[in-house]
Design an enzyme around this catalytic site. Structure first.
Site, PDB file in Angstrom:
ATOM      1  NE  ARG A 121      -3.502   0.195   2.584  1.00  0.00           N
ATOM      2  CZ  ARG A 121      -3.443   0.924   3.701  1.00  0.00           C
ATOM      3  NH1 ARG A 121      -2.719   0.508   4.711  1.00  0.00           N
ATOM      4  NH2 ARG A 121      -4.100   2.059   3.793  1.00  0.00           N
ATOM      5  CE  LYS A 186       1.669  -5.310   6.442  1.00  0.00           C
ATOM      6  NZ  LYS A 186       1.194  -4.031   5.954  1.00  0.00           N
ATOM      7  NE  ARG A 321      -1.815   7.822  21.383  1.00  0.00           N
ATOM      8  CZ  ARG A 321      -2.530   8.212  22.441  1.00  0.00           C
ATOM      9  NH1 ARG A 321      -1.930   8.716  23.495  1.00  0.00           N
ATOM     10  NH2 ARG A 321      -3.828   8.054  22.458  1.00  0.00           N
TER      11      ARG A 321
HETATM   12  C1  BTN Z   1       0.329  -3.861   2.359  1.00  0.00           C
HETATM   13  O1  BTN Z   1       1.113  -2.950   2.070  1.00  0.00           O
HETATM   14  O2  BTN Z   1       0.095  -4.157   3.531  1.00  0.00           O
HETATM   15  C2  BTN Z   1      -0.359  -4.634   1.264  1.00  0.00           C
HETATM   16  C3  BTN Z   1       0.501  -5.730   0.723  1.00  0.00           C
HETATM   17  C4  BTN Z   1      -0.143  -6.544  -0.367  1.00  0.00           C
HETATM   18  C5  BTN Z   1       0.784  -7.568  -0.950  1.00  0.00           C
HETATM   19  C6  BTN Z   1       0.101  -8.474  -1.935  1.00  0.00           C
HETATM   20  S1  BTN Z   1       1.082  -9.877  -2.348  1.00  0.00           S
HETATM   21  C7  BTN Z   1      -0.033 -10.295  -3.623  1.00  0.00           C
HETATM   22  C8  BTN Z   1      -0.437  -8.999  -4.295  1.00  0.00           C
HETATM   23  N1  BTN Z   1       0.529  -8.641  -5.320  1.00  0.00           N
HETATM   24  C9  BTN Z   1       1.186  -7.526  -5.018  1.00  0.00           C
HETATM   25  O3  BTN Z   1       2.081  -7.009  -5.710  1.00  0.00           O
HETATM   26  N2  BTN Z   1       0.784  -7.045  -3.834  1.00  0.00           N
HETATM   27  C10 BTN Z   1      -0.277  -7.858  -3.270  1.00  0.00           C
END
Ligand code: BTN
Length: 324
Positions: A121, A186, A321
């Site tokens: 993202r 994460k 926090r």
């Molecule tokens: C995030 O930033 O939290 C979202 C990550 C999403 C990763 C997935 S892996 C499959 C799909 N292909 C990508 O290039 N990104 C998503």
């Protein structure tokens, strides 16, 4: 160089001599060594031991398209016409997007063992080592328009969290808007990209990345701690089962969301909401806004009690926090 045939032979974790590998692949022993180096370049550890040969320690749990197709339930079958399992791609979301641009339709799902340009993202990259995670993209066409993009990401998050729990994982949480977490680290993330007209017919490219077993991976320094499914109870060797659970769970959730909206997912979200009642900072453009998270509203916005009263955020990032 085509590395997959050698990876298939070494996936069992046992030693195989250079002579055996050469014979089975129809190449010389020198060529075997070149292939081994190409496999290592993908980030896969390959041991080379004199007198024993080559092995991938602990083997690899590879995805098999036949198993995925056989495991799909009636809803997934109705919603997904094509499933691909790729070896190495730039990004499964990028593959799905190119397919749409070339005239492809919704009803498509794909997985990859490795992504060389995985997208996260907010323009971040998603580090995607070989066969240690799930990289999954599901494309759905919303014929009657797309009421709430943010709502869709919550729906997908709920369906993924439920699938992980059903697979034996403990302590799975959802961090608004679309992080999968466990023990404040994460576990995975969701990236939804929309093509077409948000107000009319459009296609959502729904990408899901989940860490499965990062124990042998050298991850670059990241801005937050990571955790994987093996550390929270997923038994080894279950990537195919997990991929099937995602195909079934996400397609069912998207179907229900399209038909009935977000309402049916609100209490399901709450069960996984790892921010509820916690002190947070919300990053929504300007200065971080401190407050206490109070769950999500009917439209999927995050409710936070701040100095100025309860504010509802429709997009942004949140940190707890006191937790890195
Ligand atoms: C995030 O930033 O939290 C979202 C990550 C999403 C990763 C997935 S892996 C499959 C799909 N292909 C990508 O290039 N990104 C998503």
């Amino acid at each position: 160089m085509e590395t997959r045939p050698l990876i298939n032979l070494l996936a069992d974790g046992a030693f195989h001599s250079g002579a055996e590998l050469g014979a089975r692949l129809g190449i010389s022993r020198t060529a075997v060594w070149n292939h081994v180096q190409a496999v290592q370049k993908l980030g896969i550890q390959v041991d080379a031991v004199r007198g024993k040969g080559y092995r991938i320690p602990h083997g690899l749990d590879l995805l098999h398209v036949g198993q995925l197709l056989a495991g799909m339930g009636p809803v997934a079958r109705a919603m997904i016409r094509d499933v691909d399992v790729f070896d190495v791609v730039d990004s499964t979301n990028a593959v799905a997007a190119s397919r749409l641009k070339a005239g492809g339709e919704g009803g498509y799902a794909c997985f990859a063992e490795c992504q060389t340009a995985g997208r996260g993202r907010r323009g971040r990259s998603w580090v995607s080592p070989y066969a240690t995670s799930i990289y999954f993209t599901f494309v759905h066409e919303f014929l009657r328009g797309f009421p709430a993009i943010d709502g869709l990401s919550l729906v997908v998050g709920v369906s993924v969290a439920e699938a992980l729990e059903a697979a034996g994982c403990r302590g799975v949480g959802l961090k608004w808007p679309n992080d999968l977490v466990a023990a404040d680290a994460k576990l995975g993330g969701i990236l939804i990209e929309v093509y077409g007209d948000v107000g009319g017919p459009c296609r959502a490219v729904i990408g899901v990345g989940i860490n499965v077993d990062l124990s042998s991976v050298d991850m670059p320094p990241l801005d937050q701690p990571l955790i994987d499914l093996l550390r929270i109870g997923l038994p080894r060797g279950r990537r195919n089962d997990l991929a099937i659970a995602l195909l079934n769970g996400v397609s069912l959730a998207v179907r229900d969301f399209e038909r009935d909206g977000l309402a049916g997912f609100l209490s399901r979200w709450q069960r996984f909401d790892c921010l509820l009642g916690r002190p947070v900072n919300v990053f929504a453009g300007g200065e971080p806004i401190p407050g206490s998270a109070e769950g999500i509203d009917q439209t999927g916005g995050l409710c936070v009690r701040t100095e100025a009263g309860v504010q509802v955020f429709r997009s942004g990032e949140v940190s707890v926090r006191g937790v890195r």
